[in-house]
Design a protein around this motif. Sequence first.
Motif, PDB file in Angstrom:
ATOM      1  N   ASP A  15       0.828  -1.208   0.000  1.00  0.00           N
ATOM      2  CA  ASP A  15       0.000   0.000   0.000  1.00  0.00           C
ATOM      3  C   ASP A  15       0.863   1.259   0.000  1.00  0.00           C
ATOM      4  OD1 ASP A  15      -2.527   1.572   0.506  1.00  0.00           O
ATOM      5  OD2 ASP A  15      -1.457   2.018   2.369  1.00  0.00           O
ATOM      6  N   LYS A  16       1.894   1.297   0.838  1.00  0.00           N
ATOM      7  CA  LYS A  16       2.742   2.488   0.915  1.00  0.00           C
ATOM      8  C   LYS A  16       3.579   2.651  -0.358  1.00  0.00           C
ATOM      9  CE  LYS A  16       1.380   3.451   5.088  1.00  0.00           C
ATOM     10  NZ  LYS A  16       0.426   2.342   5.260  1.00  0.00           N
ATOM     11  N   ARG A  44       1.323   4.108  -2.985  1.00  0.00           N
ATOM     12  CA  ARG A  44       1.074   5.526  -2.726  1.00  0.00           C
ATOM     13  C   ARG A  44       2.249   6.377  -3.185  1.00  0.00           C
ATOM     14  NH1 ARG A  44      -0.706   5.888   3.424  1.00  0.00           N
ATOM     15  NH2 ARG A  44      -0.198   8.092   3.024  1.00  0.00           N
ATOM     16  N   ASP A  92       4.997  14.999   0.703  1.00  0.00           N
ATOM     17  CA  ASP A  92       4.310  13.717   0.936  1.00  0.00           C
ATOM     18  C   ASP A  92       5.266  12.545   0.738  1.00  0.00           C
ATOM     19  OD1 ASP A  92       1.950  14.960   1.544  1.00  0.00           O
ATOM     20  OD2 ASP A  92       1.065  14.710  -0.448  1.00  0.00           O
TER      21      ASP A  92
END
Length: 460
Positions: free
Chosen positions: A96-97, A100, A122
């Motif tokens: 998931d990271k 992203r 970010d």
Amino acid sequence: MATTSSEEKACQRPTNKEHRLVNKTLRRLEKLHESCTDPRLGLRNSPPYLPELVPDTASALRRVWEPYRGLGALTGRAPGEDEAAYLRVHARNLLDKTDRALLLFKEGKEKMFEETSSYRLDLTKLSLLFSHMLWELKAVFPGDRYHGDAYKLTKTEARDFWRISFGNKCIVRWSSFAEKLRRVHPFQDGMETVALKSTVDLTCNDHVSVFEFDIFTRLFQPWRSLLRNWNQLAVTHPGYMAFITYDQAVSRLERNRHKPGSYIFRLSCTRMGQWAIGHVTGEGDIVQTIPENTPLYLALLLGHSQGCYLYPDGQDVNPDVSALNRPEHKAKVKVTREQYELYCQAGTSFQLCKICTEKDKDTRIEPCGHLVCRRCLDSWLKSSGHTCPYCRCDIEGTEAVDVAPYRPKHKKEKKENEEEEEEEVVVESAEDDDHEDIELVVKQMAALRKKAPERKVAQQ
């Protein structure tokens, strides 16, 4: 239809789907490495440094999962239930990271090469998450072998809490963790819970690992005032900076270079469980230090006395953290006249621990209220599960207590203080009936101490 035994459930091999998940994550990490090594990005070689973090993470992931692969899902080594749970949570979170981070490159395009753009900021936050995940994986799998069930928390009280609440599990859902912690350290639903979760859940996966809990309890020690410390240091203190790197801390302090004594503090990303404090010196230099194994409030008090930590993030109002330096509060347990007389007849005293008969009672077991000394309780918990040694009820927590002995008064004193004595609040204890179990408990403790040297020799 065939059923699965409890033993088989506890040792199920990773499925083909999970192996595909890991392979997908490795491919994504390779793609992310290509993106973050683009010379135009100009990432500074200071921690956390993505061009090194990403390949290190991929390498560690391969090594950890290798024993479970074999020639396929049916032949690889079968992990235990908790081991498998951690592997699944970590792999999904890592994917998931990584996705992203790749999405930032896709959506940011040319803005990714602008150091002050929101996309770059970010990406920096994600680099801290990658660092935390890698630290955690190495802590749970030291030497690439699972030791999460034997992870030893640094602080004794935190270790007892985790063992009583979760046994040998190395990872639990946030909801389960919050429920148990609230019984010992109450906190409010709503914003306080959200803020606490953002501090404890370092890897942002809606779970809390024993590693993350260890970091939290080391950062906000001591245990007796854990959430009070957290509230004052991480929620309301203007000097606390969450999720910033070494370079960002320098940039933040640059704004107040004209104001010596300005300071901020953050979680160190190179020494997990330690604080990094940065400040502007009298000469206008920017210095960052790590006060190793020292409670933050003590480091701030010392720095203030030396003229270093005066203006949190440049602000004139410097919060007073001296209240966190108060000595440990212990609940008082008063011995009644009846208890005093009963124990005198037995040739002992109420204060003395009935298990070892060597140390005074200093710990109350919740919720039953039985009293023991800390040493005996620690020995009991290590060998006999999570129940009270007297009544066998489940232990939900412990409290430090100070047993105040009963002191017989002379007739004159008794008459003068009769009304005052009647008004004294007596904390009732469940100790009155512990003589029914004491013989069995003493025998069990003696047997455990006798076996301890034998086990040590066998291990050597």
